[in-house]
Design an enzyme around this catalytic site. Structure first.
Site, PDB file in Angstrom:
ATOM      1  N   HIS A 110     -26.953  18.396  17.551  1.00  9.77           N
ATOM      2  CA  HIS A 110     -27.130  19.396  16.502  1.00  9.77           C
ATOM      3  C   HIS A 110     -28.345  18.966  15.671  1.00  9.77           C
ATOM      4  O   HIS A 110     -28.627  17.773  15.559  1.00  9.77           O
ATOM      5  CB  HIS A 110     -25.857  19.380  15.634  1.00  9.77           C
ATOM      6  CG  HIS A 110     -25.762  20.461  14.617  1.00  9.77           C
ATOM      7  ND1 HIS A 110     -26.410  20.398  13.408  1.00  9.77           N
ATOM      8  CD2 HIS A 110     -25.069  21.627  14.611  1.00  9.77           C
ATOM      9  CE1 HIS A 110     -26.115  21.486  12.699  1.00  9.77           C
ATOM     10  NE2 HIS A 110     -25.307  22.247  13.416  1.00  9.77           N
ATOM     11  N   ASP A 165     -21.467  11.531  15.657  1.00 11.30           N
ATOM     12  CA  ASP A 165     -21.372  12.788  14.935  1.00 11.30           C
ATOM     13  C   ASP A 165     -20.078  13.454  15.417  1.00 11.30           C
ATOM     14  O   ASP A 165     -20.023  14.018  16.508  1.00 11.30           O
ATOM     15  CB  ASP A 165     -22.605  13.646  15.248  1.00 11.30           C
ATOM     16  CG  ASP A 165     -22.455  15.086  14.766  1.00 11.30           C
ATOM     17  OD1 ASP A 165     -21.360  15.443  14.255  1.00 11.30           O
ATOM     18  OD2 ASP A 165     -23.420  15.856  14.906  1.00 11.30           O
ATOM     19  N   GLN A 218     -17.515  18.048  15.776  1.00 13.59           N
ATOM     20  CA  GLN A 218     -16.688  18.837  16.695  1.00 13.59           C
ATOM     21  C   GLN A 218     -15.637  17.973  17.388  1.00 13.59           C
ATOM     22  O   GLN A 218     -14.877  18.471  18.230  1.00 13.59           O
ATOM     23  CB  GLN A 218     -17.571  19.501  17.784  1.00 13.59           C
ATOM     24  CG  GLN A 218     -18.652  20.400  17.251  1.00 13.59           C
ATOM     25  CD  GLN A 218     -18.106  21.637  16.549  1.00 13.59           C
ATOM     26  OE1 GLN A 218     -16.952  22.028  16.738  1.00 13.59           O
ATOM     27  NE2 GLN A 218     -18.927  22.239  15.709  1.00 13.59           N
ATOM     28  N   LYS A 275     -14.429  21.976   9.147  1.00  5.26           N
ATOM     29  CA  LYS A 275     -14.222  22.203  10.583  1.00  5.26           C
ATOM     30  C   LYS A 275     -12.871  21.674  11.041  1.00  5.26           C
ATOM     31  O   LYS A 275     -12.508  21.804  12.197  1.00  5.26           O
ATOM     32  CB  LYS A 275     -15.350  21.540  11.383  1.00  5.26           C
ATOM     33  CG  LYS A 275     -16.704  22.246  11.178  1.00  5.26           C
ATOM     34  CD  LYS A 275     -17.748  21.673  12.083  1.00  5.26           C
ATOM     35  CE  LYS A 275     -19.157  21.957  11.625  1.00  5.26           C
ATOM     36  NZ  LYS A 275     -19.667  23.257  12.058  1.00  5.26           N
ATOM     37  N   CYS A 331     -27.943  25.808  16.150  1.00  2.00           N
ATOM     38  CA  CYS A 331     -28.638  24.631  15.584  1.00  2.00           C
ATOM     39  C   CYS A 331     -28.868  23.554  16.634  1.00  2.00           C
ATOM     40  O   CYS A 331     -28.793  22.351  16.345  1.00  2.00           O
ATOM     41  CB  CYS A 331     -27.883  24.037  14.399  1.00  2.00           C
ATOM     42  SG  CYS A 331     -27.802  25.119  12.991  1.00  2.00           S
TER      43      CYS A 331
END
Ligand code: PMP
Length: 407
Positions: free
Chosen positions: A124, A201, A204, A227, A365
């Site tokens: 991202h 990261d 997700q 999220k 993104c």
């Protein structure tokens, strides 16, 4: 047999009950943000009504209550990710903020001219741009782990990219545009063999996996509250104590100091050193309520249901003629990126919207991913445990209608 009672759980989410145009919304934009259970909405409102008061700075009843709730929220996060120490949990405003914190602060201390930072091709923009800014500032070099057309990272290439100048590797747990679940345990093992720390990261990853930062042995893990069914404007940076202690503060201000004089300021200990100013303390309580809600259902049950639903969606979607999918790793989350024939992704998204289906369109993104495939963008369907097989059937029916309309 579903491992959870989805129809019952859906009642916990007020937004899922609403109609958009003609029917109850079908929300397939969960990778962008998730809907909130009533518990999260209610506790936020309750805290504003009954306890609102700034933390850490007051001796009065409200401030003490609020501070206690904020620190309890930190403890809930610590347990959720199994961090060794509570002070390894830093509240930030989200994944982007957490990555910027590490890129700036770790970079300030450990990255120098000619050094190297490694990211992957499927990141991202939040896990590219902060590192590029660091590299520009420090005259360091950004290197990229390549991926194959299935959207799988080349780990042999990672081995050869790492050099004595490599200072950090930062990769996504799960790709938001391809759905690939990256082998982060292997990536961490490879990097650690060369004494290189790894940032994950987890924007997700956290909501679709059981994350145990000690077992993973990652050096940093970032995620966003919104999220994972929590509020916006709150997020987490997990960092190993040994790194966080050595890293300089990212921002200066109140609450991150022990004492201040014009001659010299002494910084606070962890975690406060990285929490300058008034944090989103009610957001932190909302986030911890979301995590407790998930624990109550059981993350193992959520994951099992999401896996079933993903396989169902996969079977149904690939059976539709003339859809091109992007991201076909064996290890995939419930994220489907596709294009229908030559129909522009915006057109597909707009038509699905009119059929009360929320999907995301565009680059998500991840412009380097789009460039890799030579496309402008995709239609993205991203699933949550509150989605159902009926909703997927309706999506398939609606995609077929879009195809008819554009014939
Ligand atoms: N990384 C990934 C993989 C993401 O999917 C996102 C959000 N789309 C981010 C980082 C940024 O998250 P936020 O905007 O909540 O900071």
């Amino acid at each position: 047999m579903p491992s959870i009672d989805v129809q019952q759980l859906r009642l916990d989410f007020p937004l899922l009950q609403r109609k958009t145009y003609n029917r109850q919304i079908v929300y397939f934009d969960n990778a962008a943000t998730t809907q909130k259970p009533s518990k999260v909405i209610d506790i936020t409102s309750e805290y504003y009504q009954k306890y609102n008061s700034n933390i850490h700075r007051g001796v009065h009843y409200l401030s003490e209550k609020m501070t206690e709730a904020y620190e309890n929220a930190r403890s809930t996060v610590q347990k959720f990710i199994n961090a060794q120490h509570i002070h390894e949990v830093i509240f930030t405003s989200g994944t982007t903020d957490s990555i910027n914190l590490v890129a700036f602060s770790f970079g300030e201390k450990f990255v120098h001219e000619g050094d190297e930072v490694i990211v992957s091709h499927m990141e991202h923009h939040s896990n590219i741009v902060p590192w590029q800014m660091l590299c520009e500032r420090k005259k360091a070099v950004l290197k990229v782990i390549p991926m194959n057309p299935a959207g799988v990272l080349d780990l042999d290439a990672l081995e050869s990219l790492i050099s004595p100048k490599t200072k950090i590797v930062s990769v996504a747990h799960i790709s938001n545009s391809l759905g690939t679940i990256n082998p982060i345990d292997k990536i961490i093992a490879i990097a650690h063999k060369h004494n290189v720390p790894v940032m994950i990261d987890g924007a997700q990853g956290i909501q679709h996996s059981i994350v145990d930062v000690q077992k993973l042995d990652c050096d940093f893990y970032a995620f966003s509250g919104h999220k994972i069914y929590g509020p916006t404007g709150i997020g987490v940076l997990y960092g190993k104590e040994k790194w966080l202690n050595e890293m300089p503060p990212y921002r200066g201000g109140g609450d991150m100091i022990k004492n201040v004089s014009f001659e010299k300021t002494v910084y606070a200990d962890l975690p406060f050193k990285f929490e300058a100013g008034t944090t989103n303390f009610i957001g932190a309580i909302g986030l911890s309520t979301a995590l407790k809600y998930l624990n109550q259902i059981g993350m193992d049950k959520i994951i099992a249901y999401e896996e079933e639903l993903k396989l169902y969606a996969h079977r149904k979607l690939i059976a539709i003629p003339n859809l091109t999918f992007y991201g076909s790793s064996d290890k995939k989350a419930g994220i489907f990126s596709f294009l229908i024939n030559k129909i522009h992704h915006f057109d597909t998204g707009l038509m699905l919207d009119k059929m009360d289906i929320a999907v995301r369109t565009g680059t998500h993104c991840t412009e380097p991913v789009m460039s890799f495939f030579g496309i402008q963008g995709t239609v993205r369907v991203s699933l949550s445990f509150y989605n159902t097989e009926d909703e997927i059937d309706y999506l398939v029916e609606s995609i077929n209608k879009v195809k008819q309309l554009f014939k």
